[in-house]
Design an enzyme around this catalytic site. Structure first.
Site, PDB file in Angstrom:
ATOM      1  CG  ASN A   1       2.796  10.404  -1.353  1.00 36.94           C
ATOM      2  OD1 ASN A   1       3.638  10.768  -0.539  1.00 36.94           O
ATOM      3  ND2 ASN A   1       2.028   9.336  -1.172  1.00 36.94           N
TER       4      ASN A   1
ATOM      5  CE  LYS B   1       3.804   6.003  -2.709  1.00 35.75           C
ATOM      6  NZ  LYS B   1       2.938   4.856  -2.691  1.00 35.75           N
TER       7      LYS B   1
ATOM      8  CG  HIS C   1      -1.269   7.362   1.200  1.00 30.31           C
ATOM      9  ND1 HIS C   1      -0.922   6.034   1.108  1.00 30.31           N
ATOM     10  CD2 HIS C   1      -1.002   7.907  -0.013  1.00 30.31           C
ATOM     11  CE1 HIS C   1      -0.464   5.797  -0.116  1.00 30.31           C
ATOM     12  NE2 HIS C   1      -0.501   6.914  -0.810  1.00 30.31           N
TER      13      HIS C   1
ATOM     14  CD  GLU D   1       1.926   3.764   0.567  1.00 27.81           C
ATOM     15  OE1 GLU D   1       2.547   4.765   0.996  1.00 27.81           O
ATOM     16  OE2 GLU D   1       1.944   3.409  -0.630  1.00 27.81           O
TER      17      GLU D   1
ATOM     18  CD  GLU E   1      -3.661   7.948  -3.652  1.00 32.97           C
ATOM     19  OE1 GLU E   1      -2.910   8.441  -4.489  1.00 32.97           O
ATOM     20  OE2 GLU E   1      -3.275   7.526  -2.549  1.00 32.97           O
TER      21      GLU E   1
ATOM     22  N   GLY F   1       1.189   1.831  -6.472  1.00 29.09           N
ATOM     23  CA  GLY F   1       2.526   1.247  -6.538  1.00 29.09           C
ATOM     24  C   GLY F   1       2.555  -0.125  -7.191  1.00 29.09           C
TER      25      GLY F   1
ATOM     26  CB  SER G   1      -0.166   2.707 -11.253  1.00 32.32           C
ATOM     27  OG  SER G   1       0.289   1.849 -10.232  1.00 32.32           O
TER      28      SER G   1
END
Ligand code: PEP
Length: 246
Positions: free
Chosen positions: A9, A11, A93, A95, A164, A170, A208
């Site tokens: 991904n 991003k 996701h 985010e 996730e 991250g 991560s």
């Protein structure tokens, strides 16, 4: 036996030069013993498709609209993505759930829109740190997945799920293999109960994942590969993670 899947991904990262270099390295390191894909920003779909043509590395998008077409400025439909040959779309996701207020229902609608065009949605679920500390992890991920299962009904067996944990994305803080496996087992049981073939479905871990922790995560019984953020931008790391998958 489920074949492992590793998905990068990117991003909101990339440039013509960086993408070309990264994709050339990833292609050059074939063959892999797992399925491999990269999910790239919309403007790079065409060049990514061209770079990967003739290889078995697939590509996807990081989102898609829940709508078929119409007055939805800034949105990109699943049908448009499919026209380019898009194979996967990440939906839900954390985010997007956090910064774009995406609800469980909207995520389910996006998964449905993707599947309707032949794109495999990678449905992300995961709890925040506060939710984990409150002992709500299973409740949260099951609720997020249930929304998708409910809307997709008999098609739910076609999705890929990515667990996730939000606190691991991250942050450099990875779930332990045991923590991840425990949640994957819960998700697989839910998929099995709902579709009757949860044993065939792939559940990826994301958060991560690095070259040095991928192998132990992927060795867990219910972890079928990874959704890789930061480490997918570095060819050597992404290739090492793919190698750890098979
Ligand atoms: C992600 O963005 O899906 C992700 C898992 O990011 P990272 O690997 O950087 O934690």
């Amino acid at each position: 036996m489920r074949r492992k899947l590793v998905v990068g991904n990117w991003k909101m990262h990339g440039s013509h030069a960086a993408n070309a270099e990264l994709l050339a390295a990833v292609i050059g390191a074939r063959p892999y013993g797992c399925d491999l894909a990269v999910c790239v920003p919309y403007p790079y779909l065409t060049e990514t498709a061209a770079s990967l043509a003739g290889s078995d590395v697939r590509w996807g998008a990081q989102d898609c609209s829940a709508h078929e077409q119409g007055a939805y400025t800034g949105e990109v439909s699943a049908a448009m993505l499919r026209e380019f040959g898009c194979r996967y779309a990440i939906v839900g996701h954390s985010e997007r759930r956090a910064y774009h207020a995406e609800s469980d229902l909207l995520v389910a609608q996006k998964a449905q829109a993707a599947l309707a065009t032949g794109i495999t949605p990678i449905v992300c679920v995961g709890e925040t740190l506060a939710q984990r500390e409150a002992g709500e992890t299973d409740l949260v991920v099951k609720r997020q997945l249930a929304a998708v299962i409910h809307l997709l009904a008999h098609c739910a067996g076609e999705i890929v799920v990515a667990y996730e944990p939000v606190w691991a994305i991250g942050t450099g803080r990875t779930a332990t293999p045991e923590q991840a496996q425990a949640v994957h087992a819960v998700l697989r049981a839910q998929l099995q109960a709902a579709t009757g073939h949860g044993e065939r479905m792939r559940i990826l871990y994301g958060g991560s994942v690095k070259a040095d922790n991928a192998a132990t995560l992927f060795a867990q019984a219910d972890i079928d590969g990874g959704l890789i953020g930061g480490a997918s931008l570095k060819a050597a790391d992404f290739i090492a993670i793919a190698r750890a998958a098979g």
